[in-house]
Design an enzyme around this catalytic site. Structure first.
Site, PDB file in Angstrom:
ATOM      1  N   ARG A  53     -38.694   6.040 -25.969  1.00  0.00           N
ATOM      2  CA  ARG A  53     -40.224   5.365 -25.476  1.00  0.00           C
ATOM      3  C   ARG A  53     -39.469   4.669 -24.189  1.00  0.00           C
ATOM      4  NH1 ARG A  53     -37.668   1.404 -25.469  1.00  0.00           N
ATOM      5  NH2 ARG A  53     -38.844   0.687 -25.115  1.00  0.00           N
ATOM      6  N   GLY A  54     -40.727   3.546 -23.319  1.00  0.00           N
ATOM      7  CA  GLY A  54     -40.289   3.498 -21.836  1.00  0.00           C
ATOM      8  C   GLY A  54     -40.021   4.472 -21.295  1.00  0.00           C
ATOM      9  N   ALA A  55     -41.041   3.968 -20.349  1.00  0.00           N
ATOM     10  CA  ALA A  55     -41.357   5.136 -19.181  1.00  0.00           C
ATOM     11  C   ALA A  55     -41.023   5.927 -18.501  1.00  0.00           C
ATOM     12  CB  ALA A  55     -42.767   3.345 -17.826  1.00  0.00           C
ATOM     13  N   ASP A 244     -44.213  -0.209 -16.570  1.00  0.00           N
ATOM     14  CA  ASP A 244     -45.182   1.013 -16.854  1.00  0.00           C
ATOM     15  C   ASP A 244     -45.696   1.670 -15.888  1.00  0.00           C
ATOM     16  OD1 ASP A 244     -44.689  -0.154 -19.846  1.00  0.00           O
ATOM     17  OD2 ASP A 244     -43.995   2.066 -20.124  1.00  0.00           O
TER      18      ASP A 244
HETATM   19  O1  MRU Z   1     -44.195   1.463 -25.846  1.00  0.00           O
HETATM   20  P1  MRU Z   1     -42.646   1.635 -24.791  1.00  0.00           P
HETATM   21  O2  MRU Z   1     -42.198   1.033 -25.783  1.00  0.00           O
HETATM   22  O3  MRU Z   1     -42.789   2.784 -24.273  1.00  0.00           O
HETATM   23  O4  MRU Z   1     -43.489   0.340 -23.674  1.00  0.00           O
HETATM   24  C1  MRU Z   1     -41.958   0.376 -22.893  1.00  0.00           C
HETATM   25  C2  MRU Z   1     -42.510  -0.686 -22.071  1.00  0.00           C
HETATM   26  O5  MRU Z   1     -43.470  -1.555 -21.703  1.00  0.00           O
HETATM   27  C3  MRU Z   1     -41.318  -0.984 -21.311  1.00  0.00           C
HETATM   28  O6  MRU Z   1     -41.193  -2.308 -20.766  1.00  0.00           O
HETATM   29  C4  MRU Z   1     -41.540  -0.461 -19.816  1.00  0.00           C
HETATM   30  O7  MRU Z   1     -41.115   0.746 -20.229  1.00  0.00           O
HETATM   31  C5  MRU Z   1     -40.509  -0.370 -18.973  1.00  0.00           C
HETATM   32  S1  MRU Z   1     -38.794  -0.701 -18.897  1.00  0.00           S
HETATM   33  C6  MRU Z   1     -38.279   1.130 -18.225  1.00  0.00           C
END
Ligand code: MRU
Length: 365
Positions: A53-55, A244
């Protein structure tokens, strides 16, 4: 980054050079477990279920998902099928579409028998590029933190509030919002991080805290509603979050609850920075509130919670009364006017169309 003395990225090629390995983030912080992705469906499931996860990491995993799909069938139809399946996994983060578009535009002009090798090459480049981008964000964010610390001139520490996990687990390595924090800590600046718990998936409490622990960065986990109180009492010097999807005019979509932190920061004159890798910019839209699809996830993420018992078992229990409806929105939008500036791989810029165009000219990377 290092886990118990061994360097890890969050995604890498397996020894056979074909399958892909990941850190299974659904198991953290109770267990450090890696998982093997051998098929397109494995990759899609890993993204949907948030093993990755994480964009930025979602983009990297999708790029490898295309590789896995083409292993037996490098045809146009298979490429299109893989693109569509992966694209449908998570709707909000834009790095997913960016990475899939990069893969498609690299592969489509090639004859099918050359596509598989080219796909693995491009996926590896996307990963390396992500690491370089995040390192650069760290370098550009460090002077900001140093300046705030020099201005503070108090014998305690610089308090930084972050939301969700925008650390190395959210990327291939380094992280976005946490990259400047790691650089500052390593440079000897006494940073302390307020870690928003980030319900319902608890990315802050489970992942950010785990990362910061491993790197030795002082931090405190707080419930999601605490930030405003801390800001009113001058206990937050800086908010630093990831994104994201950022629109062409600078609106930022990030983990649900980010907007409320930005409002509190604005009211209390606390600088609110967003660490922004350029593949997180969606140049095709302007108004984040109107135009970004907000993911709604399984109500079970709200009703149930998983943790470790005193005897060491990891169990899931229910928090809510049976039958109460649940709404599980995963992201919200912070309008550009509440953002002090972006920290990008090309430097710091105002959160505006002009700021972004000035650095990137309307094109990511
Ligand atoms: O739902 P997730 O855990 O994928 O969400 C991740 C986030 O909201 C992060 O803050 C976002 O991807 C930016 S950080 C690289």
């Amino acid at each position: 980054m290092n886990v118990d003395g061994k360097h890890y990225r969050t995604i890498w090629l397996a020894d056979d050079g074909r399958a892909v390995e990941i850190i299974d983030q659904t198991k953290l912080p109770h267990a450090f477990v890696t998982a093997r992705l051998a098929t397109l469906e494995d990759a899609a499931r890993a993204i949907t279920d948030m093993q990755v996860r994480g964009a930025p990491l979602i983009g990297a995993a999708a790029a490898y998902g295309i590789c896995l799909a083409l292993r037996d069938d490098p045809s146009d139809d298979r490429l299109a099928e893989a693109y569509d399946l992966l694209h449908a996994t998570r709707p909000t983060g834009i790095n997913l579409r960016w990475a899939l578009d990069e893969m498609r535009s690299t592969l489509t002009p090639l004859p099918p028998d050359q596509r598989l090798a080219a796909a693995y090459r491009r996926a590896a480049e996307i990963c390396d590029q992500d690491v370089a981008i995040n390192q650069a964000i760290g370098e550009h964010g460090l002077p900001l933190i140093r300046e705030l610390w020099q201005k503070k001139r108090r014998p305690d520490c610089l308090n930084i509030l972050t939301h969700c996990n925008a650390g190395w687990l959210a990327t291939v390595d380094w992280g976005t919002a946490l990259a400047p924090i790691y650089k500052a800590h390593d440079a000897g600046i006494p940073v302390h991080v307020w870690v928003d718990e980030t319900r319902p998936r608890s990315q802050g409490a489970r992942l950010t805290a785990w990362e910061l622990n491993h790197h030795g960065v002082p931090h405190t986990i707080i419930a999601d509603n605490v930030g405003g109180h801390l800001m009113q009492h001058r206990r937050v010097d800086l908010c630093l979050v990831g994104t994201d999807r950022t629109t062409a005019q600078g609106d930022v979509c990030n983990k649900i609850g980010t907007y409320l932190k930005a409002l509190a920061a604005h009211d209390n004159h606390v600088p609110f920075y967003v660490a922004l890798p350029s593949p997180s910019i969606d140049w095709t839209i302007e108004d984040g509130i109107a135009d970004i699809p907000i993911e709604q996830r399984d109500p079970a993420e709200m009703t149930d919670i998983t943790g470790r018992t005193a005897s060491g078992d990891v169990v899931t229990v229910t928090l809510t009364p049976p039958g109460s409806p649940v709404a599980n929105y995963a992201f919200d939008v912070t309008p550009a006017r509440y953002i002090t500036a972006f920290i990008t791989e090309k430097g710091v810029c105002p959160a505006s169309r002009e700021g972004l165009r000035g650095l990137f000219g309307g094109r990511s990377c």
